[in-house]
Design an enzyme around this catalytic site. Structure first.
Site, PDB file in Angstrom:
ATOM      1  CG  LEU A 284      -9.573  22.751 -25.453  1.00 39.54           C
ATOM      2  CD1 LEU A 284      -9.530  21.532 -26.361  1.00 39.54           C
ATOM      3  CD2 LEU A 284     -10.974  22.954 -24.901  1.00 39.54           C
TER       4      LEU A 284
ATOM      5  CG  PHE B 298       3.613  19.311 -27.816  1.00 38.68           C
ATOM      6  CD1 PHE B 298       4.350  18.368 -28.499  1.00 38.68           C
ATOM      7  CD2 PHE B 298       3.004  20.323 -28.542  1.00 38.68           C
ATOM      8  CE1 PHE B 298       4.486  18.438 -29.881  1.00 38.68           C
ATOM      9  CE2 PHE B 298       3.136  20.401 -29.919  1.00 38.68           C
ATOM     10  CZ  PHE B 298       3.883  19.450 -30.582  1.00 38.68           C
TER      11      PHE B 298
ATOM     12  CE  LYS C 140      -0.682  17.261 -27.655  1.00 41.37           C
ATOM     13  NZ  LYS C 140      -0.060  15.946 -27.313  1.00 41.37           N
TER      14      LYS C 140
ATOM     15  CG  ASP D 109       3.348  11.528 -19.480  1.00 41.61           C
ATOM     16  OD1 ASP D 109       3.383  11.371 -18.240  1.00 41.61           O
ATOM     17  OD2 ASP D 109       3.169  12.633 -20.019  1.00 41.61           O
TER      18      ASP D 109
END
Length: 815
Positions: free
Chosen positions: A503, A508, A525, A622
C-alpha cells in the site's frame, strides 16, 4: 335561500381547502414545511413522504414509502442516525434550497447538502420515489440541486444509479438497517468497488462477505441468474466519469426493488397483486459457494460436489489435514512453480465466476491473443480473461497473485485462462529441471552455513524480541491485552508480502494489505531492516494507540513479533490516505466540499481527543495528509503514532534534541528549537486544512503570481480579501462559501508564527461549528520558502536535509 348560504359557504371553503391540499400534494416550496402527521404524495399516488415510526419504538423518522400497497415498505430515510424522540419534528425547505429537519428546540436534526444555491427552490416527490430539489423554473430534473436517489439507504429502485459519479463526487451504495424496526446504519454495505476492475461487494463492516464478480458485457459473472426477463431490464455503465449499475421496470404494474436486508443478504422483491404481498424474486447470495473465499486462494467451489471445495488443476491444499476437516480457508498452492522465462502455459476453465478483481488490470482494446502475451510477459500475472464475452469476446482482464473466490456454475459461459507450469498441462520445461538441479547443489553446499547463521541470529535477537513481545502485552504497569499474530498468518494474509499488496512506505517501513482466513481485511506495517525508526517507535505506536478509542483514530488489531520481524496489524481502510485524493486531479473530484469539510471536522475531533480527552495528553508530532486515512464512508482516521509523545497533567511544553516530523508540517519553534507542545499539532492541522481547501501541497508550493509558501499565499489572499482564489477548482461547484471561508480563517489562526497566538483544538472545534466572529490572524510561520531556509540555517548548521518526498524525519538535531 338564506338558509342555504352557510351551507354553500362551508362547501366553498371545503373545496378551497381541498384545492389547496391538492396543489401541495407532491411538493413543498421555499418557506413551507411538513409537520408530523402531514405528508406529500407523488402525482400517481404510489409513494408518500412523511414521518413514521417502526415497531414499538417511539423514535420518529422522515421517510418515503409505498402508499398504495398494503405491505407498504419504507424505501428511504432522511435522519437514520438522528431520530426524533417525539412528534414535534418539522421538515422545512429554506429559501436557499436546503431541506432541514428541526426538532422542538428548532435544532437541526438532519439537512441536505446542496451543490449550489437555488433561486425559488421547490422540493418534489416524483413517481419514481425520488425526492428532488430543483429550481422553480427549471423543468430539467437531470439538473436537480439535490435528490434522494443520490443518497440511498437499504433499497435500490428503478431509475437509480448504483455506483460512482466522479464528476459530482458521488458514491451511491446501500447500507442495511440495524434491525427490522431500526433504520439506523447496520453493519452491512453493498457497494461498487472500483479498486481494480469494478464489481459489487457486500461487506460486514470491513470484512468481505460476498462479491458479484466483474461485469462481462451481459451480466456480473457471479450472477448467472441475471438474464433478460419480463419484470425489469438492466445495464452497466463504465466511463471515465461514471461507473454504475441500473435497472428499469418493464411493467409499471409490477413494482420491483432490490434490498440489502439487516443480515447482509441482497434480495430482489416483486409485488404480486393476487396475494397483496412482496415475493422474493431472486437473491444475490444463493448458497454456501457465494460465501467470499470459502475455498481460499486458488480453490474452486462447486455446490453440486462433495466436498464443495477442490483445488484448481495443478494446485494442492496448502494444509491437507485442514481440508480433511472441511477447513478450506487457507486455499491451495502450486505443485510445480512457474517458469517465467518461457516454460509456462495456460489452462482454460469454463463456466466459472471470475476471481476477485480488486488486484486486477484491464485493457478494453486488446483481443484475447494480445491478452495472453501481455500476461506471459509479466511474471506476476497468474490468469487472464476477456472483459466482454459478447460475440467473439473482447478486452483483456489480468490477475496477479492468488485467485480468490472462484466458483463453478453449470450455466455461465465465462472462461478464464490460468497460468500453469508447462509440465502441468502436458508440456515440459528443461529450463526448470536444470534450475532445480543447480538450486539443489547450492542449497546442499550452503545448508550448514545458513543453519549456523540462523542459530546465531536467533540467539542475538532473542532478548530483543522477548522484551518487545512482553511489551505488547504489558506497558506502564497496564495490561494492554493486545492480540499477538503468528508470522505465518500474516505471511499468508499478505501473499508473502507481495508487491501487489503493498500500500505504501514510510519511515517505519512498508505497509501491506492482507486478508485473514475469516475474510477480514487488514493493513500490516512491517519494520524494515534499514528503517530510520525502530524499537522505540514500535513501542510508541503500541502504547499510544492500543487503548485509544475514538472514531477518528485508526484502530490497531495486534502485534506480530518473531525473530527478524516486527509488525503492527491495523484495520484496513480501503480509501487509503487523504493525500491520494486531494493532490490528485482525477481522484480529487471524489472529495466534494461536504466530504472535505467532514474530514476537517473529523480530524479536529480526533486531535481534541488526543490533547484533552484521552487518558494521556498525546501530541502526535507528525500530522500530515499521508497520516489521515479514509474509511469506506470517507471519514478520517488519524494514524501513525510512532513519533507521538505524552504530557503529564501539569506539563504544557517540552524540549527535544531529536526533531522528528515532516518538513512542511512542522511549526517554527519545533523545527528550529526543538520545542514542542499541543500547539505543534495545531500548526500541522492548519497546514492540512489549507491543503484540503486548495488541493495543493505546502511542501514545494509553486504559484506563478506568488513566491510564498502555501501558508504565505493563503494569508496574502486573506489579507487582500480574496480568499476564494485559494479554493481547489474541482470543488467550486459543491462548496459552501461560508464554510470554506471559515475553514481558511481557522487554518490561518492555527499556523500563526507565535504558538501562544494559536488556538487550542477545543477552540478550533468550536470555531468550525459556529458562526461567531473570529479574531484576525497574524502572519503565519514559515511565511515563504526563503524564510524556511533561513530558519533552518539559523540553527547552527546542525540540521540535516529534509526529505524531498514527504517521508518522516527522525534524526534532525536542533540547537
Amino acid at each position: 335561500m338564506e338558509s342555504c348560504f352557510p351551507i354553500l359557504l362551508r362547501s366553498f371553503c371545503f373545496m378551497s381547502l381541498v384545492l389547496q391540499i391538492g396543489y401541495a400534494l407532491d411538493s413543498i416550496s421555499a418557506g413551507q414545511n411538513i409537520t408530523d402527521g402531514q405528508t406529500i404524495v407523488s402525482p400517481s399516488g404510489n409513494f408518500e413522504l412523511g414521518f413514521f415510526s417502526r415497531g414499538s419504538s417511539k423514535n420518529r423518522y422522515v421517510g418515503i414509502w409505498y402508499k398504495k400497497l398494503s405491505a407498504g415498505r419504507v424505501l428511504w430515510v432522511a435522519n437514520r442516525e438522528n431520530p426524533l424522540n417525539d412528534s414535534s419534528g418539522v421538515l422545512k425547505l429554506t429559501p436557499q434550497g436546503v431541506l432541514t429537519l428541526l426538532n422542538h428546540n428548532n435544532g437541526i436534526v438532519w439537512s441536505s447538502n446542496v451543490s449550489r444555491p437555488a433561486q425559488n427552490p421547490i422540493a418534489l416527490l416524483l413517481d419514481s420515489a425520488n425526492f428532488v430539489i430543483k429550481e422553480g423554473n427549471d423543468n430539467d430534473l437531470g439538473d436537480a440541486i439535490w435528490q434522494s436517489f443520490d443518497h440511498p439507504c437499504d433499497s435500490f429502485l428503478a431509475g437509480m444509479k448504483f455506483g460512482i459519479d466522479r464528476a459530482k463526487g458521488l458514491d451511491r451504495y446501500l447500507t442495511s438497517w440495524k434491525s427490522v424496526d431500526d433504520p439506523s446504519l447496520g453493519d452491512f454495505t453493498y457497494r461498487l468497488d472500483s479498486s481494480g476492475y469494478p464489481q459489487l461487494i457486500v461487506r460486514n463492516r470491513s470484512v468481505v462477505q460476498f462479491r458479484s464478480g466483474p461485469w462481462n458485457g451481459l451480466r456480473f459473472s457471479g450472477f448467472p441468474q441475471l438474464r433478460p426477463n419480463p419484470v425489469y431490464s438492466f445495464g452497466f455503465v463504465f466511463t471515465q466519469n461514471e461507473i454504475y449499475y441500473y435497472f428499469n421496470i418493464l411493467n409499471s404494474s409490477v413494482p420491483s426493488m432490490l434490498v440489502l436486508n439487516e443480515n447482509g443478504i441482497a434480495q430482489r422483491f416483486s409485488w404480486v397483486d393476487r396475494t397483496h404481498d412482496w415475493i422474493l424474486y431472486s437473491s444475490a447470495q444463493t448458497d454456501d459457494c457465494d460465501t467470499y473465499a470459502l475455498c481460499g486462494g486458488n480453490g474452486n467451489c462447486n455446490i453440486a460436489s462433495s466436498p464443495k471445495c477442490v483445488c484448481l488443476t495443478g494446485f494442492m491444499p496448502k494444509y491437507p489435514s485442514a481440508w480433511e476437516f472441511a477447513d478450506w480457508s487457507n486455499g491451495c498452492v502450486r505443485r510445480t512453480e512457474l517458469d517465467c522465462l518461457g516454460g509456462d502455459k495456460f489452462l482454460k476453465y469454463t463456466e466459472v465466476k471470475l476471481p476477485d478483481t480488486r488486484q486486477s488490470w484491464f485493457n478494453e482494446s486488446m483481443n484475447l491473443q494480445e491478452c495472453e502475451q501481455t500476461c506471459l510477459r509479466n511474471c506476476s500475472c497468474t490468469a487472464y480473461s476477456n472483459l466482454d464475452i459478447r460475440g467473439q469476446g473482447s478486452g483483456c482482464l489480468l490477475w496477479f497473485g492468488d485467485l480468490m473466490d472462484i466458483r463453478q456454475f453449470n450455466e455461465n459461459s465465462q472462461d478464464i485462462y490460468v497460468r500453469m507450469a508447462a509440465s502441468e498441462v502436458g508440456g515440459s520445461s528443461s529450463r526448470k529441471t536444470g534450475t532445480r538441479k543447480s538450486t539443489g547443489i547450492i542449497v546442499s553446499t550452503m545448508l550448514s552455513a545458513v543453519l549456523l547463521l540462523g542459530i546465531m541470529v536467533v540467539f542475538m535477537k532473542y532478548r530483543r524480541d522477548g522484551q518487545i513481545f512482553r511489551f505488547c502485552h504489558q506497558s506502564h504497569g497496564e495490561d494492554l491485552d493486545l492480540p499477538m499474530f503468528d508470522v505465518t498468518t500474516i505471511v499468508n494474509a499478505t501473499n508473502n508480502f507481495s508487491e501487489d499488496n503493498k500500500l505504501g512506505e514510510g519511515g517505519f517501513g512498508a505497509v501491506y494489505k492482507g486478508v485473514l482466513r475469516n475474510g477480514q481485511e487488514i493493513a500490516v506495517k512491517r519494520l524494515s531492516e534499514n528503517s530510520r525508526q525502530g524499537q522505540d517507535e514500535f513501542k510508541n505506536e503500541v502504547v499510544y494507540i492500543a487503548k485509544l478509542q475514538h472514531r477518528n483514530l485508526v484502530k490497531i488489531l495486534g502485534c506480530c513479533i518473531q525473530v527478524d520481524e516486527m509488525m503492527l496489524i491495523y484495520e484496513f481502510l480501503p480509501n487509503r490516505s487523504l493525500d491520494c485524493f486531494i493532490f490528485d486531479r482525477e481522484k480529487g473530484v471524489l472529495l466534494d466540499w461536504p466530504r472535505r469539510f467532514t474530514i476537517i471536522n473529523g480530524t479536529a475531533s480526533g486531535l481534541l481527543y488526543l490533547h484533552r480527552d484521552s487518558r494521556l495528553r498525546i501530541i502526535h508530532r507528525d500530522l500530515k495528509a499521508e497520516n489521515i486515512l479514509l474509511d469506506n464512508e470517507m471519514n478520517p482516521k488519524i494514524s501513525d503514532f510512532g513519533l507521538a509523545r505524552s504530557f503529564g497533567g501539569n506539563e504544557s511544553e517540552a524540549n527535544t534534541k531529536r526533531v522528528v516530523g515532516t518538513y512542511g508540517y512542522m511549526s517554527p519553534e519545533y523545527a528550529i528549537h526543538g520545542l514542542y507542545s499541543i500547539k505543534l499539532d495545531v500548526f500541522s492541522f492548519g497546514v492540512v486544512v489549507l491543503e484540503i481547501v486548495s488541493g495543493q501541497r505546502n511542501r514545494g508550493f509553486n504559484h506563478p503570481d506568488n513566491h510564498s509558501s502555501l501558508l504565505g499565499f493563503a494569508w496574502t489572499l486573506f489579507r487582500d480579501r480574496k480568499p476564494m482564489k485559494l479554493v481547489d477548482p474541482s470543488i467550486t461547484s459543491t462548496f459552501n462559501p461560508a464554510e470554506v471561508l471559515r475553514s481558511i480563517h481557522v487554518a490561518l489562526l492555527c499556523v500563526q508564527q507565535n504558538p501562544r497566538d494559536r488556538p487550542e483544538m477545543s477552540s478550533v472545534v468550536m470555531m468550525l461549528g459556529s458562526e461567531s466572529a473570529l479574531p484576525h490572524p497574524k502572519q503565519p510561520g514559515f511565511f515563504s520558502e526563503e524564510s524556511v531556509s533561513e530558519a533552518s540555517s539559523s540553527s547552527g548548521g546542525k540540521h540535516q536535509q529534509y526529505s524531498a518526498n514527504e517521508m518522516t524525519i527522525s534524526d534532525v538535531q536542533p540547537r
